[in-house]
Design a protein around this motif. Structure first.
Motif, PDB file in Angstrom:
ATOM      1  N   MET A  96       8.928   3.034   3.594  1.00  5.81           N
ATOM      2  CA  MET A  96       8.510   2.342   4.816  1.00  5.81           C
ATOM      3  C   MET A  96       9.712   1.858   5.618  1.00  5.81           C
ATOM      4  SD  MET A  96       5.882  -0.864   5.075  1.00  5.81           S
ATOM      5  CE  MET A  96       6.024  -2.205   6.254  1.00  5.81           C
ATOM      6  N   ILE A  97       9.653   2.142   6.915  1.00  5.18           N
ATOM      7  CA  ILE A  97      10.637   1.622   7.868  1.00  5.18           C
ATOM      8  C   ILE A  97       9.892   0.597   8.707  1.00  5.18           C
ATOM      9  CG2 ILE A  97      12.166   2.220   9.789  1.00  5.18           C
ATOM     10  CD1 ILE A  97      11.852   5.205   8.618  1.00  5.18           C
ATOM     11  N   GLU A  98      10.466  -0.596   8.931  1.00  2.82           N
ATOM     12  CA  GLU A  98       9.722  -1.656   9.601  1.00  2.82           C
ATOM     13  C   GLU A  98      10.288  -1.992  10.966  1.00  2.82           C
ATOM     14  OE1 GLU A  98       8.925  -5.021   7.083  1.00  2.82           O
ATOM     15  OE2 GLU A  98       9.033  -3.800   5.264  1.00  2.82           O
ATOM     16  N   ALA A  99       9.393  -2.103  11.953  1.00  2.00           N
ATOM     17  CA  ALA A  99       9.761  -2.585  13.279  1.00  2.00           C
ATOM     18  C   ALA A  99       8.833  -3.734  13.627  1.00  2.00           C
ATOM     19  CB  ALA A  99       9.639  -1.468  14.312  1.00  2.00           C
ATOM     20  N   LEU A 136       0.832  -1.208   0.000  1.00  2.00           N
ATOM     21  CA  LEU A 136       0.000   0.000   0.000  1.00  2.00           C
ATOM     22  C   LEU A 136       0.867   1.258   0.000  1.00  2.00           C
ATOM     23  CD1 LEU A 136      -2.941   1.117   0.366  1.00  2.00           C
ATOM     24  CD2 LEU A 136      -2.486   1.091   2.818  1.00  2.00           C
ATOM     25  N   LEU A 137       1.854   1.290   0.883  1.00  2.00           N
ATOM     26  CA  LEU A 137       2.691   2.486   1.013  1.00  2.00           C
ATOM     27  C   LEU A 137       3.567   2.664  -0.226  1.00  2.00           C
ATOM     28  CD1 LEU A 137       3.772   2.403   4.778  1.00  2.00           C
ATOM     29  CD2 LEU A 137       1.832   3.583   3.701  1.00  2.00           C
ATOM     30  N   GLY A 187      -2.227   8.379  23.787  1.00  2.00           N
ATOM     31  CA  GLY A 187      -1.672   9.558  23.122  1.00  2.00           C
ATOM     32  C   GLY A 187      -1.617   9.467  21.613  1.00  2.00           C
ATOM     33  N   CYS A 188      -2.208   8.412  21.021  1.00  2.00           N
ATOM     34  CA  CYS A 188      -2.164   8.330  19.568  1.00  2.00           C
ATOM     35  C   CYS A 188      -3.041   9.431  18.960  1.00  2.00           C
ATOM     36  CB  CYS A 188      -2.579   6.954  19.070  1.00  2.00           C
ATOM     37  SG  CYS A 188      -4.354   6.700  18.987  1.00  2.00           S
ATOM     38  N   ASP A 189      -2.792   9.741  17.689  1.00  2.00           N
ATOM     39  CA  ASP A 189      -3.488  10.851  17.038  1.00  2.00           C
ATOM     40  C   ASP A 189      -4.715  10.394  16.272  1.00  2.00           C
ATOM     41  OD1 ASP A 189      -1.472  13.144  17.492  1.00  2.00           O
ATOM     42  OD2 ASP A 189      -0.246  11.455  16.841  1.00  2.00           O
ATOM     43  N   ALA A 190      -4.743   9.123  15.895  1.00  2.00           N
ATOM     44  CA  ALA A 190      -5.893   8.592  15.165  1.00  2.00           C
ATOM     45  C   ALA A 190      -5.909   7.087  15.328  1.00  2.00           C
ATOM     46  CB  ALA A 190      -5.816   8.968  13.686  1.00  2.00           C
ATOM     47  N   TYR A 191      -6.985   6.499  14.874  1.00  2.00           N
ATOM     48  CA  TYR A 191      -7.246   5.111  15.144  1.00  2.00           C
ATOM     49  C   TYR A 191      -7.911   4.492  13.915  1.00  2.00           C
ATOM     50  CZ  TYR A 191      -9.375   1.068  17.285  1.00  2.00           C
ATOM     51  OH  TYR A 191      -9.733  -0.201  17.577  1.00  2.00           O
ATOM     52  N   VAL A 192      -7.381   3.372  13.433  1.00  2.00           N
ATOM     53  CA  VAL A 192      -7.996   2.660  12.314  1.00  2.00           C
ATOM     54  C   VAL A 192      -8.152   1.198  12.727  1.00  2.00           C
ATOM     55  CG1 VAL A 192      -7.700   1.877   9.930  1.00  2.00           C
ATOM     56  CG2 VAL A 192      -7.054   4.208  10.546  1.00  2.00           C
ATOM     57  N   ALA A 193      -9.368   0.666  12.579  1.00  2.00           N
ATOM     58  CA  ALA A 193      -9.636  -0.702  12.990  1.00  2.00           C
ATOM     59  C   ALA A 193      -9.328  -1.670  11.851  1.00  2.00           C
ATOM     60  CB  ALA A 193     -11.090  -0.843  13.421  1.00  2.00           C
ATOM     61  N   LYS A 194      -8.737  -2.826  12.197  1.00  2.00           N
ATOM     62  CA  LYS A 194      -8.573  -3.931  11.249  1.00  2.00           C
ATOM     63  C   LYS A 194      -9.877  -4.713  11.210  1.00  2.00           C
ATOM     64  CE  LYS A 194      -3.735  -4.913  12.505  1.00  2.00           C
ATOM     65  NZ  LYS A 194      -2.971  -5.836  13.352  1.00  2.00           N
ATOM     66  N   PRO A 195     -10.301  -5.302  10.120  1.00  2.00           N
ATOM     67  CA  PRO A 195      -9.614  -5.136   8.835  1.00  2.00           C
ATOM     68  C   PRO A 195      -9.913  -3.758   8.252  1.00  2.00           C
ATOM     69  CG  PRO A 195     -11.586  -6.481   8.580  1.00  2.00           C
ATOM     70  CD  PRO A 195     -11.469  -6.158  10.038  1.00  2.00           C
ATOM     71  N   PHE A 196      -8.867  -3.051   7.840  1.00  2.00           N
ATOM     72  CA  PHE A 196      -9.063  -1.715   7.291  1.00  2.00           C
ATOM     73  C   PHE A 196      -9.137  -1.799   5.779  1.00  2.00           C
ATOM     74  CE2 PHE A 196      -4.562  -2.507   8.053  1.00  2.00           C
ATOM     75  CZ  PHE A 196      -4.035  -2.365   6.789  1.00  2.00           C
ATOM     76  N   SER A 197      -9.818  -0.836   5.167  1.00  2.00           N
ATOM     77  CA  SER A 197      -9.759  -0.760   3.717  1.00  2.00           C
ATOM     78  C   SER A 197      -8.510   0.045   3.387  1.00  2.00           C
ATOM     79  CB  SER A 197     -11.007  -0.095   3.151  1.00  2.00           C
ATOM     80  OG  SER A 197     -10.858   1.309   3.126  1.00  2.00           O
ATOM     81  N   PRO A 198      -7.725  -0.419   2.411  1.00  2.00           N
ATOM     82  CA  PRO A 198      -6.500   0.289   2.045  1.00  2.00           C
ATOM     83  C   PRO A 198      -6.762   1.763   1.741  1.00  2.00           C
ATOM     84  CG  PRO A 198      -6.579  -1.834   0.943  1.00  2.00           C
ATOM     85  CD  PRO A 198      -7.905  -1.658   1.634  1.00  2.00           C
TER      86      PRO A 198
END
Ligand code: MN
Length: 128
Positions: free
Chosen positions: A29-32, A21-22, A98-109
Protein backbone atom coordinates in the motif's frame (compact mmCIF):
# COMPACT_ATOMS: atom_id res chain seq x y z
CA UNK A 1 5.65 -8.85 -8.27
CA UNK A 2 3.48 -7.78 -5.35
CA UNK A 3 0.67 -5.56 -6.65
CA UNK A 4 1.00 -1.98 -5.39
CA UNK A 5 -2.14 -0.08 -4.49
CA UNK A 6 -2.29 3.67 -4.01
CA UNK A 7 -4.86 4.63 -1.35
CA UNK A 8 -5.99 8.28 -1.42
CA UNK A 9 -7.83 8.75 1.89
CA UNK A 10 -7.66 11.57 4.43
CA UNK A 11 -9.15 9.71 7.41
CA UNK A 12 -6.62 7.74 9.45
CA UNK A 13 -9.32 5.30 10.67
CA UNK A 14 -10.23 4.40 7.11
CA UNK A 15 -6.60 4.14 6.06
CA UNK A 16 -5.95 1.75 8.95
CA UNK A 17 -8.85 -0.52 7.94
CA UNK A 18 -7.70 -0.56 4.32
CA UNK A 19 -4.05 -1.00 5.36
CA UNK A 20 -4.92 -4.12 7.37
CA UNK A 21 -7.11 -5.44 4.57
CA UNK A 22 -4.48 -4.98 1.86
CA UNK A 23 -1.71 -6.37 4.05
CA UNK A 24 -3.78 -9.48 4.78
CA UNK A 25 -4.26 -9.96 1.04
CA UNK A 26 -0.54 -9.53 0.37
CA UNK A 27 -0.73 -6.18 -1.41
CA UNK A 28 1.66 -3.31 -0.93
CA UNK A 29 0.00 0.00 0.00
CA UNK A 30 1.09 3.51 -0.93
CA UNK A 31 -0.70 6.22 1.07
CA UNK A 32 -1.80 9.71 0.04
CA UNK A 33 -3.69 11.98 2.44
CA UNK A 34 -5.04 14.48 -0.10
CA UNK A 35 -5.91 14.73 -3.78
CA UNK A 36 -2.78 16.61 -4.85
CA UNK A 37 -0.39 14.05 -3.41
CA UNK A 38 -2.63 11.29 -4.80
CA UNK A 39 -2.11 12.62 -8.33
CA UNK A 40 1.62 13.14 -7.70
CA UNK A 41 2.11 9.62 -6.29
CA UNK A 42 0.19 8.14 -9.22
CA UNK A 43 2.77 9.83 -11.49
CA UNK A 44 5.87 8.87 -9.53
CA UNK A 45 4.89 5.43 -8.20
CA UNK A 46 2.78 4.06 -11.08
CA UNK A 47 0.65 1.84 -8.81
CA UNK A 48 -1.27 -1.15 -10.19
CA UNK A 49 -4.57 0.20 -8.84
CA UNK A 50 -5.90 3.26 -7.01
CA UNK A 51 -8.51 3.43 -4.23
CA UNK A 52 -9.88 6.97 -4.21
CA UNK A 53 -11.86 8.71 -1.49
CA UNK A 54 -14.08 11.59 -2.68
CA UNK A 55 -14.14 14.01 0.23
CA UNK A 56 -10.52 15.13 0.54
CA UNK A 57 -8.87 18.38 1.60
CA UNK A 58 -8.03 20.59 -1.38
CA UNK A 59 -8.43 18.67 -4.61
CA UNK A 60 -11.37 16.27 -4.19
CA UNK A 61 -11.51 12.71 -5.45
CA UNK A 62 -13.45 13.60 -8.59
CA UNK A 63 -10.85 16.12 -9.73
CA UNK A 64 -7.95 13.85 -8.77
CA UNK A 65 -9.58 11.05 -10.79
CA UNK A 66 -10.07 13.39 -13.78
CA UNK A 67 -6.43 14.47 -13.70
CA UNK A 68 -5.10 10.92 -13.49
CA UNK A 69 -7.40 9.72 -16.29
CA UNK A 70 -6.44 12.74 -18.45
CA UNK A 71 -2.78 11.65 -18.36
CA UNK A 72 -2.15 9.13 -21.19
CA UNK A 73 0.62 7.51 -19.14
CA UNK A 74 -1.66 6.95 -16.13
CA UNK A 75 -5.12 6.45 -17.62
CA UNK A 76 -4.77 2.65 -17.76
CA UNK A 77 -4.47 2.43 -13.95
CA UNK A 78 -7.85 1.24 -12.60
CA UNK A 79 -9.42 3.65 -10.10
CA UNK A 80 -11.99 2.39 -7.59
CA UNK A 81 -13.82 5.22 -5.87
CA UNK A 82 -14.69 4.52 -2.23
CA UNK A 83 -17.19 6.95 -0.79
CA UNK A 84 -20.11 7.32 1.58
CA UNK A 85 -22.29 9.29 -0.79
CA UNK A 86 -24.02 6.48 -2.67
CA UNK A 87 -27.46 7.92 -2.01
CA UNK A 88 -26.79 11.40 -3.37
CA UNK A 89 -25.88 10.59 -6.95
CA UNK A 90 -22.16 10.71 -6.33
CA UNK A 91 -21.76 7.26 -7.83
CA UNK A 92 -22.87 8.81 -11.13
CA UNK A 93 -20.48 11.76 -10.65
CA UNK A 94 -17.66 9.35 -9.87
CA UNK A 95 -18.27 7.39 -13.07
CA UNK A 96 -18.46 10.64 -15.04
CA UNK A 97 -15.09 11.65 -13.57
CA UNK A 98 -13.69 8.52 -15.19
CA UNK A 99 -13.36 6.03 -12.35
CA UNK A 100 -13.58 2.34 -13.26
CA UNK A 101 -15.67 1.14 -10.33
CA UNK A 102 -17.44 2.38 -7.27
CA UNK A 103 -17.72 0.99 -3.73
CA UNK A 104 -19.93 2.65 -1.12
CA UNK A 105 -18.88 3.09 2.53
CA UNK A 106 -19.38 1.36 4.79
CA UNK A 107 -17.97 -1.38 2.58
CA UNK A 108 -17.52 -4.99 3.54
CA UNK A 109 -13.82 -5.88 3.41
CA UNK A 110 -14.64 -8.99 1.37
CA UNK A 111 -16.57 -6.95 -1.18
CA UNK A 112 -13.77 -4.42 -1.57
CA UNK A 113 -11.13 -7.15 -1.92
CA UNK A 114 -13.25 -8.92 -4.54
CA UNK A 115 -13.48 -5.69 -6.53
CA UNK A 116 -9.71 -5.10 -6.27
CA UNK A 117 -8.95 -8.67 -7.38
CA UNK A 118 -11.33 -8.35 -10.30
CA UNK A 119 -9.36 -5.38 -11.66
CA UNK A 120 -5.89 -6.72 -10.90
CA UNK A 121 -6.77 -9.99 -12.63
CA UNK A 122 -8.08 -8.14 -15.65
CA UNK A 123 -4.83 -6.21 -16.09
CA UNK A 124 -4.56 -2.55 -17.05
CA UNK A 125 -7.69 -0.87 -18.31
CA UNK A 126 -7.44 -0.31 -22.08
CA UNK A 127 -7.28 3.37 -23.02
CA UNK A 128 -10.63 4.67 -24.25
MN1 MN B 1 -12.46 11.73 3.14
Amino acid sequence: MTPRILVVEDQEDNRRIIRDLLASAGYQMIEALDGESGVRLAETERPDLILMDIQLPGLDGYEATRRIKANPELCSIPIIVVTSYALSGDDVKAMQAGCDAYVAKPFSPRQLLAKIREFLAAGPVPAA
